[in-house]
Design an enzyme around this catalytic site. Structure first.
Site, PDB file in Angstrom:
ATOM      1  N   ASP A  18       2.691  11.054   1.529  1.00  0.00           N
ATOM      2  CA  ASP A  18       2.662   9.588   1.563  1.00  0.00           C
ATOM      3  C   ASP A  18       2.480   9.091   0.132  1.00  0.00           C
ATOM      4  O   ASP A  18       1.466   9.377  -0.498  1.00  0.00           O
ATOM      5  CB  ASP A  18       1.514   9.120   2.456  1.00  0.00           C
ATOM      6  CG  ASP A  18       1.578   7.648   2.813  1.00  0.00           C
ATOM      7  OD1 ASP A  18       2.195   6.874   2.048  1.00  0.00           O
ATOM      8  OD2 ASP A  18       0.994   7.260   3.846  1.00  0.00           O
ATOM      9  N   ARG A  30       2.453   5.857  -0.754  1.00  0.00           N
ATOM     10  CA  ARG A  30       2.006   4.463  -0.792  1.00  0.00           C
ATOM     11  C   ARG A  30       0.641   4.332  -1.461  1.00  0.00           C
ATOM     12  O   ARG A  30      -0.159   5.263  -1.452  1.00  0.00           O
ATOM     13  CB  ARG A  30       1.923   3.902   0.628  1.00  0.00           C
ATOM     14  CG  ARG A  30       3.256   3.753   1.312  1.00  0.00           C
ATOM     15  CD  ARG A  30       3.096   3.335   2.756  1.00  0.00           C
ATOM     16  NE  ARG A  30       2.438   4.377   3.543  1.00  0.00           N
ATOM     17  CZ  ARG A  30       2.147   4.260   4.838  1.00  0.00           C
ATOM     18  NH1 ARG A  30       2.452   3.147   5.481  1.00  0.00           N
ATOM     19  NH2 ARG A  30       1.564   5.258   5.486  1.00  0.00           N
TER      20      ARG A  30
END
Length: 229
Positions: free
Chosen positions: A140, A142
């Protein structure tokens, strides 16, 4: 402040962000205020959809939703993004005040083209984590500094966060956001996204339990047939 073991004691960072435009936005989920942001730390355009008066408010119901073109706009069944987005908007529309932050972080931050490349690898048998790793990314990519700055610019003092993702809680807390409660946002799986959701729970440690008390029903029935490809 601690929520389920996550500390929210970090000092809020300088804003470095400004509201670029705002307007009333009537939606099928209720009336919101659409707010566009310019962030000096982030070249992407992000938006907030604000319900009621949140300035100076404590315990504001908040959803951080990362952009998913295939799910949000096209109705992909490979993920639960659109269902989570609509479920969050329904909950916010029924609340006196709340905020949905729409973050331009397509494909867990790897972008649309790489997300579709990851889909192709998943079609060959990789799960979502291994597909991202095979493309040279983390599970991930983000981060939620922009979200923290947006909440500060809106004047929100503390939040009740709609999420199943512990990493989201940890990163927001690291950026100084006070989280007073986690509110689950669990959608029942379909035949196309069950393995994706099981991977999120098993490998990314998302807090997913499908039961009658926590699962939110989907609004529509998928039109795709079992034989479709």
């Amino acid at each position: 402040m601690h929520v389920n073991g996550w500390s929210a004691d970090a000092a809020p960072e300088p804003l470095g962000i400004q509201i670029a435009a705002e307007a009333d936005l009537p939606t099928r989920f209720g009336r919101f205020r659409a707010v566009a942001f310019n962030d000096v730390h982030d070249e992407r355009e992000h938006a907030a959809f604000v319900r009621g008066d949140v300035r100076g408010a404590e315990g504001v119901l908040v959803r951080l939703h990362s952009e998913c073109l295939t799910g949000d706009a096209i109705g992909s069944l490979r993920c639960d993004c659109r269902d989570q987005l609509e479920a969050a908007l329904r909950l916010l529309g029924q609340s006196e005040r709340g905020v949905l932050l729409y973050l331009r972080q397509e494909g867990r931050g790897i972008g649309l083209t790489n997300k579709i490349r990851a889909y192709a690898l998943q079609d060959r048998g990789l799960d979502t984590v291994d597909a991202n790793l095979a493309l040279g990314f983390h599970d991930d990519e983000r981060e939620y500094g922009a979200a923290a700055r947006m909440l500060a610019a809106l004047g929100v003092r503390s939040i009740r966060l709609l999420t199943n993702n512990p990493a989201k809680i940890e990163d927001l807390a690291r950026h100084g956001v006070r989280i007073v409660e986690r509110v689950p946002l669990v959608i029942p799986p379909n035949e196309y996204n069950r393995f994706y959701l099981e991977t999120k729970a098993r490998r990314s440690h998302h807090m997913l339990e499908w039961d009658d008390e926590t699962a939110l029903e989907q609004d529509d029935v998928p039109l795709i047939g079992e034989d479709s490809h």
